[in-house]
Design an enzyme around this catalytic site. Structure first.
Site, PDB file in Angstrom:
ATOM      1  CD  GLU A 407     -22.942  18.057  -1.132  1.00  0.00           C
ATOM      2  OE1 GLU A 407     -23.989  17.518  -1.714  1.00  0.00           O
ATOM      3  OE2 GLU A 407     -23.019  18.157  -0.059  1.00  0.00           O
ATOM      4  CD  GLU A 685     -25.626  11.233   0.381  1.00  0.00           C
ATOM      5  OE1 GLU A 685     -26.077  11.352  -0.718  1.00  0.00           O
ATOM      6  OE2 GLU A 685     -25.351  12.573   0.846  1.00  0.00           O
TER       7      GLU A 685
HETATM    8  C1  BGC Z   1     -22.810  15.678   2.037  1.00  0.00           C
HETATM    9  C2  BGC Z   1     -22.022  14.726   3.276  1.00  0.00           C
HETATM   10  C3  BGC Z   1     -21.985  15.726   4.237  1.00  0.00           C
HETATM   11  C4  BGC Z   1     -23.255  16.319   4.613  1.00  0.00           C
HETATM   12  C5  BGC Z   1     -23.251  17.275   5.835  1.00  0.00           C
HETATM   13  C6  BGC Z   1     -23.908  16.411   2.341  1.00  0.00           C
HETATM   14  O1  BGC Z   1     -24.627  16.988   1.489  1.00  0.00           O
HETATM   15  O2  BGC Z   1     -22.966  14.665   0.957  1.00  0.00           O
HETATM   16  O3  BGC Z   1     -21.479  13.658   2.952  1.00  0.00           O
HETATM   17  O4  BGC Z   1     -21.284  15.245   5.446  1.00  0.00           O
HETATM   18  O5  BGC Z   1     -23.760  16.998   3.437  1.00  0.00           O
HETATM   19  O6  BGC Z   1     -24.405  18.384   5.953  1.00  0.00           O
END
Ligand code: BGC
Length: 806
Positions: A407, A685
């Site tokens: 990501e 997270e």
């Molecule tokens: C990310 C986030 C993001 C979110 C929104 C995730 O996969 O890691 O931090 O804001 O997706 O969909």
């Protein structure tokens, strides 16, 4: 006239020699293949000064006579790849032979990183036709200022040679590196012009640096072989066969795994020195966490306890494949980075490691760091440290969500919720200024911003997301408010206006609904078990309406402050209309939000945006919010958007700082300190990233280094220590000081370096039940409005002060 002719001739020459990107003639032999570029040249005359402007389609390193040019890491960084390439300019005079007739060699290594690697693909393995970034390429312009005042240029063109060759076989940001130390540079052939890039060249910004000052040595190392206690449902525990003492060489044999713990999760690159036989292969995997308990699969483990937990990396290999040459050799990756605390190392033959290190990588240099805060509570201090590491790790070329899995994207809500916390820690102007350029570059034709930027995955959905795409307005506003530099508004004004037109012109502009991302409230209302990421649809609609009001407010304020009178009028009308629409759709006759929408996040935004219909409704909403938190045992239930404003609203709007402290100091799940108590060295997270009861959280999305919830640091500086910018006038010439002390924290000492000097605020309770002593400093050239415990407010000029409570 003569002068003009000369100028024309010069211009023509400049055009004729203008650099182009060049690529190897051959096709990339393997996925991720790395190319080497080279050019020899002879000085026409003696050289006085030499400058080299370089950039790459892909992560590159440039060399002059075999020496690496510049300290910058992971050049040219990530940008909206069709629109912008960053150019790095170096003075290479000292690296060249300067004599007339001397031969010099320029070279470069370019890997697919941030241009055509896995990260840039629409989906795993899929190269979509619209995907930019197809092939690695290098571009350089060497300018030699000669002794006689003339200029010799050596630009990239077909006179360069290139090939996919050299010891670095393959690399990518997610992939890591494949390195074969036995390979030399062979088969260079004339390069081919590459015309893929048609965008703009801009001076490098948000550069990435190796933070040598933060380099780490292993905190612990052990060698494991096999596992004990394995069952059909559990991997068991890895058997430790050796624990090398500090400084001791570490032997590793096939079938064993060396685990190195560097003690700190962060963005970094590991390096080692090793001895072994040519052809022996090492595999190094980087992980944030270790498998735990008895390696139970039901707890999410993917291997025996004590070995690296890799499942949360998803499709990022995030590792190194290294093939030895004979003898002792050292290695550090230079075309990738990893988010990790541990490395797990295996070898196909016997090897001996002489040394292991881990060097953090960040766009935040030591010189950029500005603030610090220390409290009387060790666990809060650990939280502060975790937040700082989150910033260092994720302010990396772009403000990213996380540094480890497939990501590492510039998610816009993450950026906006954390940016003020980051601003207390570091000077973020240049870094976020570059991000704003990326935001504008990636803006869609319809005017909508994107959910993550640069748009490396080439997402085409032309819709907004409340709190995400709105970052295009929130970020310039906040930078302007913080630093007092109006250019942040001016540079983005046209782009923001286009975004507002998009919002105003679409009946349902937010069709990507992230809601209060990862909030527990969503699940509560759906009677869900926290394992999914789906939303309560009604809740999402309310949030959408809040953000429409909020961005209209910000636009009105920016328009007013910059003399855009017509726009000010327009956004004032727009805001009033949106407030009316909000009331009609979501509020009851008593002026509060309707019962079915009540909850922590919604109550917070009602108060923050002043949406309650009357004074009694404001009081009722405050009561609801406080009761809701209390009924959850003083625990938050909010996600990214709610948490961002939770403690500030409780303190500044509800006047309940003691409840804000209860949430800060809460250690039951979910809370900030819960992760600290589980040994976290960065912010997770999700609140349920790991729990004692259930082990690892949902593997589909579970990073242990996401800074979003680190937004609580803003409150620690602004409320606990009480250092706040002046809301009317940014730039810190004038600011506010008003600490909210609490005996449970014992003490709090913060400093923040502004352009005027260092602001300090430090309070401490003298023993149990003792008096409060507060010392503060106002730097030269600035003034502060200071509010003391009894609410009395006074202006203070520069100086050092002490106030003591009775
Ligand atoms: C990310 C986030 C993001 C979110 C929104 C995730 O996969 O890691 O931090 O804001 O997706 O969909």
């Amino acid at each position: 006239m003569k002068g003009l002719c000369c100028l024309n001739a010069l211009l023509a020459a400049a055009v004729a020699t203008a650099a182009t990107f060049v690529s190897p003639q051959e096709k990339a032999p393997v996925d991720g293949a790395v190319a080497v570029f080279e050019r020899r040249f002879v000085n026409e005359k003696a050289v006085r000064r030499a400058t080299w402007d370089v950039t790459g389609q892909g992560v590159f390193e440039a060399f002059a006579n075999g020496r690496r040019v510049g300290d910058d890491f992971l050049k040219p960084g990530v940008t909206e790849c069709g629109k912008c390439r960053h150019v790095y300019s170096y003075d290479v005079t000292d690296m060249l032979k300067l004599r007339a007739g001397a031969t010099n060699v320029l070279s470069a290594t370019v890997s697919p990183g941030w241009w055509c690697d896995q990260m840039m693909r629409v989906a795993e393995g899929v190269k979509a036709p619209w995907q930019l970034g197809k092939e690695v390429a290098f571009r350089g312009e060497l300018k030699l200022e000669l002794d006689d005042g003339t200029v010799q240029k050596v630009d990239t063109d077909e006179s360069w040679s290139a090939a996919y060759t050299g010891p670095l076989v393959a690399a990518g940001i997610y992939e890591g590196e494949t390195y074969d130390a036995r390979r030399g540079v062979e088969g260079l052939a004339p390069a081919r012009i590459n015309t893929e890039f048609t965008g703009e060249f801009r001076p490098a910004a948000a550069k990435v640096a190796l933070r040598g000052d933060l380099e780490r040595t292993p905190r612990e190392m052990y060698v494991v072989c096999g596992a004990e206690g394995a069952t059909a449902d559990a991997f068991g525990r890895a058997k430790v066969v050796r624990r090398p003492a500090d400084g001791e060489r570490v032997r590793l044999s096939p079938g064993e795994m060396l685990v190195v713990d560097f003690g700190q999760n962060c963005s970094a690159v590991p390096s080692f020195e090793v001895t072994g036989k040519a052809g022996t292969e090492l595999e190094i995997r980087c992980s944030e966490m270790l498998n735990e308990a008895n390696g139970e699969k039901s707890r999410g483990n993917d291997g025996p306890a004590g070995t690296p937990y890799l499942a949360s990396l998803r499709d990022a290999y995030a590792g190194i494949r290294y093939t030895l040459k004979d003898g002792t050799q050292s290695y550090m990756p230079r075309h990738t980075y990893f988010g990790y605390r541990y490395v797990g190392v295996t070898a196909t033959g016997p090897v001996e490691f002489v040394r292991w290190r881990s060097t953090p990588v960040s766009s935040v240099t030591k010189e950029m760091e500005r603030g610090s805060i220390v409290t009387g509570n060790d666990r809060v201090n650990k939280l502060v440290s975790n937040i700082r590491w989150g910033m260092l790790s994720n302010y990396l070329s772009s403000p990213t969500d996380c540094p480890q899995r497939d990501e590492r994207l510039g998610w816009t809500a993450d950026t906006q919720v954390f940016m003020n916390s980051a601003a207390y820690l570091a000077d973020t102007r240049e870094f976020l200024g570059k991000f704003l350029a990326d935001l504008r570059d990636a803006q869609m034709a319809k005017g909508c911003y994107r959910c993550f930027v640069p748009n490396v995955r080439h997402v085409v959905a032309p819709w907004g997301s409340a709190g995400w795409t709105d970052a295009g307005v929130i970020i310039p506003y906040r930078l302007w408010k913080w630093y007092g530099e109006r250019r942040f508004v001016d540079e983005s004004w046209d782009s923001m206006t286009r975004y507002m037109k998009f919002l105003e012109g679409d009946a349902e502009p937010y069709r990507i609904n992230h809601g209060d991302w990862l909030a527990f409230e969503h699940h509560e209302k759906l009677a869900d078990d926290l394992s999914g990421d789906h939303m309560d649809k009604r809740q999402v609609k309310v949030l959408n309406a809040y953000f429409r009001v909020w961005v209209a407010m910000l636009m009105r304020e920016m328009a007013a402050a910059t003399g855009r009178t017509a726009a000010e009028r327009h956004y004032a009308e727009e805001e009033a209309k949106l407030r009316r629409a909000f009331a009609a759709a979501y509020m009851g006759a008593d002026g509060t939000i309707k019962d079915e929408y009540k909850g922590q996040c919604n109550d917070l935004y009602m108060l923050k945006l002043g949406l309650c219909g009357n004074a009694a409704a404001v009081e009722a909403t405050k009561r609801d919010l406080v009761e809701n938190i209390k009924s959850h045992g003083n625990r938050l239930q909010t996600g990214f958007l709610g948490t961002a404003i939770l403690l500030p609203v409780l303190t500044f709007e509800v006047d309940a700082p003691e409840l804000a402290y209860s949430l800060l100091l809460q250690d039951a799940f979910p809370s900030w300190l819960y992760s600290v108590d589980q040994g976290a060295t960065t912010v997770w997270e999700r609140w349920n990233g790991y729990t004692k009861e259930k082990g690892y959280g949902p593997v589909g999305m579970n990073s242990f280094n996401h800074y979003a919830y680190g937004c609580v640091l803003e409150w620690l500086f602004a409320a606990a220590a009480g250092i706040r910018p002046n809301p009317e006038q940014g730039g810190w010439r004038h600011f506010r000081l008003r600490p909210y002390p609490d005996r449970r924290l014992v003490s709090c000492s913060a400093s923040y370096r502004t352009g005027f000097g260092t602001i300090r605020s430090a309070w401490r309770y003298d023993g149990k039940g003792g008096r409060l002593v507060w010392r503060f400093s106002v730097p030269k050239g600035s003034t502060a409005t200071v509010t003391w415990l009894d609410g009395s407010t006074r202006e203070y000029a520069a100086g050092d002060y002490e106030l003591v409570s009775r």
